[in-house]
Structure formats: structure tokens, C-alpha cells
Design a protein around this motif. Sequence first.
Motif, PDB file in Angstrom:
ATOM      1  N   LEU A 496       0.829  -1.201   0.000  1.00  0.00           N
ATOM      2  CA  LEU A 496       0.000   0.000   0.000  1.00  0.00           C
ATOM      3  C   LEU A 496       0.867   1.256   0.000  1.00  0.00           C
ATOM      4  O   LEU A 496       0.580   2.226  -0.720  1.00  0.00           O
ATOM      5  N   GLY A 497       1.934   1.241   0.780  1.00  0.00           N
ATOM      6  CA  GLY A 497       2.849   2.383   0.805  1.00  0.00           C
ATOM      7  C   GLY A 497       3.486   2.635  -0.546  1.00  0.00           C
ATOM      8  O   GLY A 497       3.639   3.788  -0.969  1.00  0.00           O
ATOM      9  N   ALA A 498       3.853   1.552  -1.235  1.00  0.00           N
ATOM     10  CA  ALA A 498       4.454   1.686  -2.563  1.00  0.00           C
ATOM     11  C   ALA A 498       3.458   2.292  -3.550  1.00  0.00           C
ATOM     12  O   ALA A 498       3.809   3.183  -4.339  1.00  0.00           O
ATOM     13  N   CYS A 499       2.222   1.817  -3.489  1.00  0.00           N
ATOM     14  CA  CYS A 499       1.183   2.350  -4.391  1.00  0.00           C
ATOM     15  C   CYS A 499       0.930   3.832  -4.126  1.00  0.00           C
ATOM     16  O   CYS A 499       0.806   4.632  -5.072  1.00  0.00           O
ATOM     17  N   LEU A 500       0.854   4.207  -2.865  1.00  0.00           N
ATOM     18  CA  LEU A 500       0.605   5.606  -2.521  1.00  0.00           C
ATOM     19  C   LEU A 500       1.772   6.492  -2.940  1.00  0.00           C
ATOM     20  O   LEU A 500       1.572   7.608  -3.444  1.00  0.00           O
ATOM     21  N   THR A 501       3.005   6.000  -2.749  1.00  0.00           N
ATOM     22  CA  THR A 501       4.184   6.774  -3.147  1.00  0.00           C
ATOM     23  C   THR A 501       4.217   7.000  -4.646  1.00  0.00           C
ATOM     24  O   THR A 501       4.447   8.123  -5.119  1.00  0.00           O
ATOM     25  N   VAL A 502       3.971   5.925  -5.399  1.00  0.00           N
ATOM     26  CA  VAL A 502       3.917   6.046  -6.862  1.00  0.00           C
ATOM     27  C   VAL A 502       2.821   7.016  -7.277  1.00  0.00           C
ATOM     28  O   VAL A 502       3.006   7.859  -8.165  1.00  0.00           O
ATOM     29  N   GLY A 503       1.672   6.922  -6.622  1.00  0.00           N
ATOM     30  CA  GLY A 503       0.556   7.802  -6.951  1.00  0.00           C
ATOM     31  C   GLY A 503       0.892   9.267  -6.746  1.00  0.00           C
ATOM     32  O   GLY A 503       0.609  10.104  -7.614  1.00  0.00           O
ATOM     33  N   VAL A 504       1.495   9.598  -5.601  1.00  0.00           N
ATOM     34  CA  VAL A 504       1.851  10.990  -5.307  1.00  0.00           C
ATOM     35  C   VAL A 504       2.863  11.522  -6.311  1.00  0.00           C
ATOM     36  O   VAL A 504       2.708  12.625  -6.854  1.00  0.00           O
ATOM     37  N   VAL A 505       3.911  10.722  -6.593  1.00  0.00           N
ATOM     38  CA  VAL A 505       4.967  11.159  -7.509  1.00  0.00           C
ATOM     39  C   VAL A 505       4.409  11.362  -8.917  1.00  0.00           C
ATOM     40  O   VAL A 505       4.670  12.388  -9.568  1.00  0.00           O
ATOM     41  N   VAL A 506       3.648  10.393  -9.410  1.00  0.00           N
ATOM     42  CA  VAL A 506       3.105  10.485 -10.774  1.00  0.00           C
ATOM     43  C   VAL A 506       2.115  11.638 -10.878  1.00  0.00           C
ATOM     44  O   VAL A 506       2.144  12.409 -11.853  1.00  0.00           O
ATOM     45  N   TYR A 507       1.240  11.783  -9.887  1.00  0.00           N
ATOM     46  CA  TYR A 507       0.216  12.828  -9.976  1.00  0.00           C
ATOM     47  C   TYR A 507       0.834  14.218 -10.013  1.00  0.00           C
ATOM     48  O   TYR A 507       0.513  15.022 -10.917  1.00  0.00           O
ATOM     49  N   PHE A 508       1.704  14.521  -9.056  1.00  0.00           N
ATOM     50  CA  PHE A 508       2.276  15.869  -9.036  1.00  0.00           C
ATOM     51  C   PHE A 508       3.252  16.084 -10.184  1.00  0.00           C
ATOM     52  O   PHE A 508       3.431  17.219 -10.651  1.00  0.00           O
TER      53      PHE A 508
END
Length: 528
Positions: A496-508
Motif C-alpha cells: 500500500l505504501g508503494a502504491c501511494l508513493t507512486v501515486g503521489v509522484v506520478v500525480y504531481f
Amino acid sequence: MVHSAQSTRAIGKISSAIFLSRILGLIRDQVFANLFGAGFYSDAWLAAFRIPNLLRDLVAEGALSAAFVPTFTNLLKNEGRLKAWLLANLVLSWLLIFMGVVSLAFLFFPEYFIYLVAAGFNDVPGKAEVTQTLLKILSPFLMFLAISSVAMGILNAFNYFFIPALTPALFNLALISAGFFLAPQFENWGILPIHAMAVGALTGGILQYLVQLPLLRKQGFRFRFSTSLCNPELRKIASLIAPAILGVGAIQVNVLVNTQIASFLQENGPVSWLSYAFRIIYLPIGLFGVAIGVVNLRNVSVVAAQKKWEELKQTVADSIKLVALLAIPSTIGLMILAKPIVDVLFERGGFTPQDTVYTAYAVVFYALGLFAYSCIKVYVPTFYALGNTRIPVKVSLISVGTNLFINLFLVFCVLPIGYRYLGLALGTALAVILNVTLLARAFKKELGSLSQFGVGKVLWKSLASAMIMGVFVHSVNVSLERSWGAMGLLEELISLGACLTVGVVVYFGCCYFFGISEVSHFFRRLTN
């Protein structure tokens, strides 16, 4: 002019306080899930607590804030502290009288209130009786929350945001402590452990007020009981309260309707699944929706008192853009990661894998209304700062009626028996979307379009960035599930942490690529 950097820092302070509160709230829910699962006692607690919680949202923190904060702020700016303190004392005095009467009604006639919220509990032996006892214990809770909300409004007018926003954290901490320490003792004494949670909630309500007292006294406030009805500002607030209850209450009434319908669907489960799902949705709403709404209310109250209409529109536009930047990716992320989020947060003790699946489905449908719900936190208080109660009332009534129709149609005409509760989540989301659409159109008619402030561009670019983010997050989540197979709690947390990290980086990263300047401005103001 309200300085945007100052507003952003205020939002950052509120968000950090609310973040702590929401984290403690999730721990609180984990304690509940572990102790009571998603069945008999959990349903009883949620129904009993929903009654004072509903009145708190409608009267204490909803309608009262919408009516009190602009009036108090205007009086403070134009007439001085003495008259502002007089108004605060009058409001507190009458609030104590009113909430005291309501608390006595809870204490002596709990069965009528339980019937209004969850009539279906009468079909399950002992369930209504447990719920009534919980409501009796909680009966004084409203009085402390009401005076706490007034204290919060006063401190916000003086630009104190962090401590008032931190008060819910104390409430959650009291409940967590009750779960860990008091519930086992109650069981040893032959008292139902769920009753310990009601005692914890009452303690938390008291703490929410007490922690704000030092700052109030620092500003010179001293409580003096007064029931005079001659004060014009008090009469103004009283005239706003009733319509404000309708104006800010659509969501709360919709939740109440959902609880009532859910109580008839199955003996145990639907009330808890919907509640746990909404708690997850409320984490991002609290982090930015509530924080932005609090600062927006204070700012529009100031500029409305000065009749600076273009500045007011700019303030609202900035708030909506900030909501879009944060709520839209949160919606996509919650829909994709609903199951692993529920799994990590709640699946242990009495909370079964089946409960996880049913709760995750509800998260997906609730998430559809996340952006709209956060925007309501901006629009409705703005109308009250303008002294306009008619529009929020009209829109609220339409929303409640639409929600009831959609819920009944989906539950009894569309969805199969085991999944009827999902109609309640979807109906709520659709009603919220309708609510904010009507509010936005009414605002445009009253003050003009926000298009010149770039709101539309930010909305579409945020959505495009969030969709791209969603593709990456889904790919990472599926890849990790395939690679690790059955995962323990540690593996689930890492995934879950990996998914959230990827999400934040890709989105911004996408926001930067699409040239959304508000992102860099926001972080710059937050850190300056």
C-alpha cells in the motif's frame, strides 16, 4: 485583502491537526473493529452515536458556525471586543439551555430517537435496548460539543486555527483509551464493554472544550451567563440558524436516511460497512475539505463585511481549485485501492475478510462524491457569509429528496439482496454531486462566473493527471499482488505504501507537466 500565503499556511496548520485527528480516528475505528467487528454491538454503537453526532453537525458545528462566525467576525472588526464578547456569552448561554433540553430528552426518551434512526433494530432481540442505553450515557455529549464549536469559531476569528482543529484528536484519543483500558474493566465488572466506549466519547467531548479555554482567556474572554433577547446580532444568528440547519444538513440527513434503510436490510453488517467506508472517505475530506472550508469561511466573512465582491470570488475560486487538486486524485486512489486500504486498516479480530470486501465496495461508491462533498464545505458557508440563507435551504431540500428517491429505487428495485446497501452509498454520492452543482450555478447567478480565475482549467488538468496516476497505481498494485500472493500485514503495508508513493509522484509530476501553477504556488506558500 486576505493574504493568500497566510491562508495557505492556515490551511496547512489545520490540515496537520486534522491529519493527526484522522489518524487517531482510524486507530479508534481499528480498536472498534477488533473489539466489536461489524455486527450487533458495532451497529448499536454507530446508531446511538449517530444521533448526537447528527445534531452536532446540523446545529453545533454546521448551522451555528455558518451563522455565528460571520456575525461574530463582523462585530469584532467593526464594533470591538466588548460587543463581540457579549454576543459570544449570549450564544453560549442559549446554546447551553437548548442543548440541555435535548440532552434530557435523550436521557428520558431514548427509544423514540432510536426508532427515528434505526427502526429495524426492533426486529433483532436486545439490539434496540443496547442502543438506547448507549444514547442515555451519551446524552450530555451534545452540550460540550456545542460550546466547543462556539469556542472554535471565536478562536478562528482571532486567527487561531491549529488548537481548535486539534480538538477532535483528543476525542479520538479518549475513545482509544476507553477501548484499551476501560472496556476490559467493564467486562470484568459484568458490564457490556460497548458501554465503555460511550463513557470514552463523553470524556472526549469534555476535553474538546477544556483544551481551548486557555486561548480564550488569553484573548480576554470570560463567560457570563446571559439570556437577553434584545441583542440584534443574537436575533440575526437566530434567524439564520433554522435555515442554516437545512442548508448545511443535506449530507447528515442523507446519512441518517441511509442508517434507517440499512437497519432493515440485514440483521447485522450494513450499518457498520457503510460507517467504516465513510470513515475512510472522511480522512481526505478532513485533511483538505474541512481545512479549506474553515479558512474560506473566515476569509469570505472578512471580505463580505467589507463588500469586496471580486476579492470574495477570488477567495472562493482559490478554495475550489485547491479542493480539486487534492480531492480528484484522492477519489481515483480510493476507488483503486479500496480493498487493500480496508484490509490494512480493519481486517483483524472481529472484522472478517467478508467485512473487508463489503466495506471496500462501499468505499468505491462513496468516493464518487468526494470532490463534491469538499466543495460543499466551501460554497454553503460562503452563502451564509453573504447573508443568503434561501439558496442553501432550497438546494438542501432538493438534495435530500433526490437522495431518498435514488436510495429507495436502487435498494429495492435495482440491486440484488446481498448488495442493496451499496445503493445507499451510491445514492449519497449522486445526491452530493447534485447538491454542489446547484450551489455552483446559484453562486454564478448571484456573483458571476469563476471562469476568469482558471477554475475550469485546473479541474480538467487535475482529472487528466489523476487518471494517468490511476493507471500507474493499478499496475503497481496488481504486480505486487501477483508477485507476493497471500500477504501478511507487513507485506500489505509495504504494498500500500508503494502504491501511494507512486501515486503521489506520478500525480504531481503530471500536474507539473500540464502546467498547473497552483501546485508550486501552494507548496511555496506552505513552506514560506
